[in-house]
Design a protein around this motif. Structure first.
Motif, PDB file in Angstrom:
ATOM      1  N   ILE A 469       0.843  -1.200   0.000  1.00 47.28           N
ATOM      2  CA  ILE A 469       0.000   0.000   0.000  1.00 47.28           C
ATOM      3  C   ILE A 469       0.875   1.246   0.000  1.00 47.28           C
ATOM      4  O   ILE A 469       0.662   2.186  -0.781  1.00 47.28           O
ATOM      5  CB  ILE A 469      -0.945  -0.012   1.215  1.00 47.28           C
ATOM      6  CG1 ILE A 469      -1.965  -1.132   1.063  1.00 47.28           C
ATOM      7  CG2 ILE A 469      -1.660   1.324   1.372  1.00 47.28           C
ATOM      8  CD1 ILE A 469      -2.754  -1.414   2.304  1.00 47.28           C
ATOM      9  N   ASN A 472       2.287   1.740  -3.346  1.00 52.26           N
ATOM     10  CA  ASN A 472       1.317   2.245  -4.316  1.00 52.26           C
ATOM     11  C   ASN A 472       1.163   3.751  -4.245  1.00 52.26           C
ATOM     12  O   ASN A 472       0.874   4.410  -5.224  1.00 52.26           O
ATOM     13  CB  ASN A 472      -0.056   1.614  -4.088  1.00 52.26           C
ATOM     14  CG  ASN A 472      -0.089   0.183  -4.544  1.00 52.26           C
ATOM     15  OD1 ASN A 472       0.769  -0.229  -5.321  1.00 52.26           O
ATOM     16  ND2 ASN A 472      -1.053  -0.571  -4.061  1.00 52.26           N
ATOM     17  N   VAL A 473       1.298   4.289  -3.040  1.00 53.50           N
ATOM     18  CA  VAL A 473       1.116   5.727  -2.873  1.00 53.50           C
ATOM     19  C   VAL A 473       2.374   6.468  -3.296  1.00 53.50           C
ATOM     20  O   VAL A 473       2.322   7.508  -3.927  1.00 53.50           O
ATOM     21  CB  VAL A 473       0.758   6.063  -1.408  1.00 53.50           C
ATOM     22  CG1 VAL A 473       0.610   7.563  -1.215  1.00 53.50           C
ATOM     23  CG2 VAL A 473      -0.519   5.349  -1.007  1.00 53.50           C
ATOM     24  N   SER A 495      -5.125   1.569  -1.020  1.00 53.11           N
ATOM     25  CA  SER A 495      -4.372   2.818  -1.159  1.00 53.11           C
ATOM     26  C   SER A 495      -5.227   3.882  -1.845  1.00 53.11           C
ATOM     27  O   SER A 495      -5.159   5.058  -1.489  1.00 53.11           O
ATOM     28  CB  SER A 495      -3.051   2.597  -1.891  1.00 53.11           C
ATOM     29  OG  SER A 495      -3.263   1.801  -3.022  1.00 53.11           O
ATOM     30  N   ILE A 524       3.102   3.510   5.687  1.00 55.83           N
ATOM     31  CA  ILE A 524       1.857   4.023   5.082  1.00 55.83           C
ATOM     32  C   ILE A 524       1.587   5.439   5.592  1.00 55.83           C
ATOM     33  O   ILE A 524       1.259   6.343   4.814  1.00 55.83           O
ATOM     34  CB  ILE A 524       0.654   3.122   5.412  1.00 55.83           C
ATOM     35  CG1 ILE A 524       0.897   1.706   4.895  1.00 55.83           C
ATOM     36  CG2 ILE A 524      -0.620   3.669   4.792  1.00 55.83           C
ATOM     37  CD1 ILE A 524      -0.175   0.726   5.304  1.00 55.83           C
ATOM     38  N   LEU A 528       1.462   8.775   3.149  1.00 55.77           N
ATOM     39  CA  LEU A 528       0.242   9.585   3.082  1.00 55.77           C
ATOM     40  C   LEU A 528       0.529  11.007   3.534  1.00 55.77           C
ATOM     41  O   LEU A 528       0.012  11.973   2.993  1.00 55.77           O
ATOM     42  CB  LEU A 528      -0.859   8.969   3.947  1.00 55.77           C
ATOM     43  CG  LEU A 528      -1.549   7.723   3.382  1.00 55.77           C
ATOM     44  CD1 LEU A 528      -2.525   7.182   4.400  1.00 55.77           C
ATOM     45  CD2 LEU A 528      -2.276   8.048   2.083  1.00 55.77           C
TER      46      LEU A 528
END
Lengths: 905, 164
Positions: A469, A472-473, A495, A524, A528
């Protein structure tokens, strides 16, 4: 919702007020201090307009003299609203409603546990119904046995529906419901049996009468007015819910929730509410015990003999090693660190747990990621739970997640101009829709029912999901290769949802004992954060002061290695729960003297040479830091008896023996806190956030007892008829007395809720800025993690780990249980009835292959350790994997995740 | 002198206490007792109302529960050296358990002896209010009567019944 609150002008009984627009009239009046009787409205549950008690008169305009009766809980506050609460017609309407509610209410108050703190009593008086006219027979019901926590007396019910609204709608329970029809409506289970929900204890506070009462209080029943109370903090998990601890005749009688708008709000979980009974245990360590020689028995000794013994142990020549504890207060740990010296202070947790909690606390200190309070968790609109079985490791976080699940449907309600307090309408509109919640755990979680996707796999694959995840970001984040085919797709989905969210929240924790999961969760949060600012990360820790301990210097006691010491001091800690038997036995052999401070006997206290009785949370003051980094102080409710003393007081005594030049002049708790704040900068805020022991209101301390506290001149009259003075209590601004100012204490020092006319817990309204808002004077506690500017993202790299599992072995992960996995609460008799035997969850396919059935007893072997466990089949455990109960009473320590095999007995 | 002489022929007002006891009305507020029901079980249900009403806080007790759920005081202590015999406890008592009786002869040489425990307070009769049994009027089932068998009570609701 716009940040600016729209204010409107309304007129109540000829007086005009400026109030918030999105509230209902009842809420508004209660926050203005205007008492309107009500039953079915509860600030956390909203309004349904069921009981008809909160009637007021509404006028069309200034010329309207007649008006009409409306239910204030269903009346939105609008510009120019004119109402009258005191209107004679409205008053008589309310009196007639309560009269009809009382027609069937039994003549029970003297034997009802709610009497004296009963919302129905308060409302009856407030509405002015004083004389019974109804002379016909009363309706009766048969009660049910609802388990060890809750007593059921259905006759007392007034059909307000608060219980099922809390239990089913708010807490997600299934097994309490409404039965029958018309005036025969019945609230209970389909048949007798223990209430399954982890928050059932809140029914005691939610129920306005005595239908649901506290069964543990019933065993040593005391009226509210006779209790001596202190503000306390729950010590049974890392969330740190605020509680009120109540004492009578020297024993702890009950725990109630204490409102904290930022932490637990109105509720606490059953572990917190009913786990207190260990304080009153007959087997508590009450006297100092000494082992004269190795091999001899422990024998009680007096203080004089103890100190003559200790003079040798603490001479400057001897080297001392101290092992602190995540369930002891910050002050006690600091006093131990001062006694032993920084280089000889060790954290009483396994090496793995130490590394994980340290990683987390360092990350929070430097990354600038926001750690949300429970209230903020409730505001999240997309949640990803990585590896944590919240219902069992941090139950109140699970409850907050359940509320957060309603945020997306609530948005819909707002679009349709339905105010959120209009509970039924909002739920009707939302139907079963929930906010996106993703859960990745090793076994089934009770939150699965509200999850958009629940992912079941091994700890490693869960970590891999987390890494993917993050990747992916942001492409800079490291990736991890997964063997599962559907994992990349799920990672993309999660994500995307996290990126789309307004308030994304990641919840993870250390319960799986896996670096991968913790690192992935932090990754994560970091990625973010690089895309947006309002990312929240909540990490669940194992114990009440795990965060506090991890902010202190020192390392895990498993790093002690071959270091020998003359005196080993173990603070409130059963080391056999933290490390393997061999290691701990070996450690004890290396020290010539072992001093243990604890409340109850365990395997570690058995090995001690000097055993000191330590005060529990109810008998001491102290600071603990919750998983959010919020420091909270709790206060003494029960006076110490026998030789029991607060751990920090014992340790300060030892420091004075060792430092005979009196370089330390710590006389009371505040002195230690000041010294701690000066020495360790991370704690520098601790001195300022709440009133110290010199705080006075009207020149006196705040009374712990209510104005109606009874029996002052009789309680101790059997021992000596002449009355003695108040016990000295130099460490707190509270006193063991009923004299002093009861009203408006500082929010962190509220010992109980009482205001004129309000004897029940609903008196709380007068301590809050608005129902369900923050407390007057600000919510208690202070956050230690300040928002810092975002640092450059440093990502944690995944270790290359293939699951190293031998043939014929299963991967074994830890399985937590709300009742049993925590040390202190499991000593409580009511909680111990709820503890299941050690069990192993396995997959159905494995069960077929290994030819075992559900309920079989098997001998499980992990490395060299063996344990007899009961097999349970299913529960979402994947093939080749298993989950083993953790830390149940009597179980030895297992380092999990691991692998092992079992054979049938 | 004359007046003194006249008084010789007056009826004497002095009562030869303790040989002659004065008349005390039944409602006289003297020594406190705990009474029993007609079935000889303790009337006190340990509701704490007497203790709460006591202006000098000289009553303390602890509630306990029998096997059948019946409430009783585990201990019941009155410190008579503090008691002012105001009778508020009797007024507050919902079960007629605590009663003030016409007896004031409670003097002691040692103040400690003024502390009465339950065994000193409990009598075997019903006192001033015969025939009353709290549990027959209360909704609870605590061993005296079952659900719906009390005075002015309907039979327990059949929850499975959906008839209008």
């Amino acid at each position: 919702m716009s940040l600016e609150v729209r204010m409107v002008k309304i007129t109540i009984d000829g007086k005009s007020y400026e109030v918030k627009a999105e509230k209902n009239l009842l809420e508004t009046c209660l926050s203005l201090g205007i008492d309107i009787p009500h039953f079915c409205y509860h600030p956390a549950l909203g309004s349904v307009g069921a009981c008809r008690l909160c009637a007021v008169k509404k006028f069309r305009d200034k010329d309207d003299t007649k008006g009409r009766i409306v239910m204030s809980c269903m009346e939105p506050v609008t510009e120019g609203l004119i109402v009258s609460v005191e209107d004679p017609e409205a008053r008589s309407f309310r009196a007639s409603v309560i009269e009809s509610l009382m027609t069937n209410h039994p003549h029970d108050c003297p034997v009802c546990d709610e009497g004296g703190e009963c919302h129905l009593q308060d409302m009856t008086i407030m509405s002015g119904h004083t004389y019974r006219r109804f002379d016909f027979p009363k309706r009766t019901y048969v009660n049910q046995d609802l388990g060890p926590f809750i007593n059921h007396e259905m006759n007392r019910c007034i059909q307000c529906y608060r219980c099922v609204r809390f239990y089913r709608d708010y807490a997600g329970g299934r097994d309490l419901n409404v039965f029958s029809s018309r005036n025969h409506v019945y609230f209970g289970r389909h048949k007798d049996g223990t209430l399954q929900n982890e928050f059932s204890g809140n029914l005691v506070e939610v129920c306005p009468t005595g239908v649901f009462t506290d069964k543990t209080l019933k065993k040593h029943f005391t009226r509210k007015w006779d209790l001596s109370n202190a503000p306390s903090v729950c010590v049974h998990c890392s969330v740190g819910c605020n509680t009120i601890a109540s004492e009578r005749y020297g024993s702890l009688r009950r725990i109630m929730s204490r409102y904290n708008g930022a932490v637990n709000g109105y509720f606490i979980c059953d572990r917190g509410r009913f786990g207190y009974e260990f304080v009153n245990d007959e087997k508590r360590i009450k006297t100092v015990m000494l082992r004269a020689d190795k091999g001899a028995e422990l024998e009680p000794i007096n203080d004089e003999k103890l100190y003559s013994n200790l003079n040798q142990s603490f001479s400057k020549k001897k080297n001392i090693t101290g092992i602190g504890s995540p369930r002891a207060t910050l002050e006690s740990n600091y006093a131990l660190m001062t006694l032993a010296g920084k280089e000889n202070f060790y954290h009483g947790i396994s090496k793995k747990e130490y590394l994980l909690t340290k990683t987390i606390s360092d990350y929070f200190l430097t990354s600038g990621i926001h750690t949300p309070s429970l209230k903020e968790i409730e505001k999240a609109d997309t949640i990803f739970i990585l590896g944590e079985d919240l219902t069992n490791t941090a139950p109140m976080v699970a409850l907050a997640v359940r509320q957060a699940a309603r945020n997306i449907p609530n948005e819909e309600a707002k679009k349709n101009h339905i105010p959120l307090w209009n509970d039924i309408a909002v739920r009707e509109l939302g139907q079963n829709e929930v906010s996106p919640i993703f859960i990745a755990t090793t076994y089934n979680d009770s939150l699965d029912e509200i999850a958009e996707k629940a992912f079941r796999s091994s700890v490693h694959e869960i970590a891999n999901l987390g890494y993917s995840i993050a990747r992916n970001v942001d492409e800079k984040a490291p990736d991890a290769k997964s063997e599962l085919k559907d994992l990349p797709e799920l990672a993309v989905r999660i994500s995307a949802a996290l990126l789309k969210a307004k308030n994304p929240l990641i919840i993870s924790g250390v319960s799986n004992g896996d670096e991968g999961i913790v690192d992935a969760a932090l990754n994560i949060a970091s990625v973010l954060r690089s895309k947006r600012s309002n990312v929240m990360l909540s990490m669940i820790l194992p114990e009440c002061n795990s965060m506090g301990l991890s902010l202190m210097p020192g390392t895990s006691f498993e790093d002690l290695g071959n270091k020998e010491s003359d005196t080993l001091i173990i603070l409130e800690n059963d080391l056999y729960r933290r490390s393997g038997n061999d290691f701990v036995n070996d450690l004890f052999k290396k020290s010539s003297q072992i001093i243990v401070l604890d409340h109850l006997n365990n395997r570690t206290t058995e090995k001690s040479d000097i055993l000191l009785p330590a005060a529990t949370f109810a008998e001491s003051e102290g600071t603990i830091i919750n998983n959010e980094g919020r420091a909270q102080r709790f206060y003494k409710a029960v006076e110490n008896k026998n030789q029991v003393k607060e751990s920090w007081k014992w340790l300060v005594d030892f420091i004075q023996i060792r430092e005979s030049d009196h370089s330390y002049s710590w006389n009371r708790l505040d002195d230690i806190v000041e010294s701690l704040a000066n020495e360790l900068p991370v704690f520098s805020k601790l001195t300022k956030y709440m009133p110290d022991a010199d705080f006075r209101m009207l020149n006196t301390k705040i009374p712990r007892q209510t104005m109606r506290y009874s029996g002052r001149t009789a309680i101790n009259a059997n021992i000596a008829v002449s009355e003695t003075g108040l016990p000295a209590d130099p460490d707190s601004p509270l006193k063991f007395s009923m004299e002093g100012q009861q009203e408006n204490p500082p929010s962190s020092l509220v010992p109980f809720y009482w205001t004129p006319g309000w004897n029940s817990v609903q008196a709380m309204y007068n301590y809050l800025n608005e129902p369900d808002g923050s407390m007057k004077g600000g919510d208690p506690g202070i956050r230690l993690f300040e928002p810092v500017p975002a640092a450059d993202n440093k990502y944690f790299k995944p270790e290359i780990r293939s699951a190293e599992v031998k043939k014929d072995e299963l991967q074994i992960f830890p399985l937590y249980r709300i009742f049993g996995s925590e040390e202190l609460s499991s000593m409580s008799p009511s909680v111990s009835q709820m503890i299941q035997e050690p069990s192993l969850l396995i997959n159905e396919k494995d069960a077929v292959n290994l030819m075992v059935n559900d309920g079989d007893l098997v001998m499980l072997e992990i490395l060299n350790d063996k344990i007899k466990v009961k097999l349970k089949i299913g529960y979402g455990v994947q093939p080749g994997m298993a989950a083993l109960s953790m830390n149940l009473p009597g179980m030895q320590y297992f380092e999990l995740p691991g692998s092992g095999k079992f054979h049938k007995l | 002198m004359w007046l003194t002489f006249l008084h010789v022929f007056h009826k004497t007002e002095t009562v030869e206490y303790p040989e002659v006891k004065p008349y005390l009305a039944p409602r006289y507020r003297g020594r406190i007792v705990l009474t029993r029901d007609a079935d000889k079980k303790e009337r006190c249900v340990a509701c704490y109302l007497c203790a709460a009403a006591c202006p000098v806080d000289c009553i303390s007790l602890q509630a306990a529960e029998g096997e059948d759920g019946r409430r009783y005081p585990e201990f019941f202590r009155i410190n008579f050296s503090r008691c002012i015999f105001c009778g508020f406890c009797e007024e507050a008592c919902p079960t007629y358990a605590i009663q003030l009786v016409p007896d004031f002869e409670m003097a002691e040489y040692d103040r400690q002896n003024m502390v009465y425990e339950k065994e000193h307070l409990l009598i075997s009769g019903e006192g001033k209010y015969p025939g009353y049994n709290f549990y027959k009027n209360a909704g609870v089932d605590m061993g005296v009567k079952g659900k719906g068998e009390g005075e002015n009570e309907e039979k327990p609701v059949d929850v499975n019944d959906l008839l209008p």
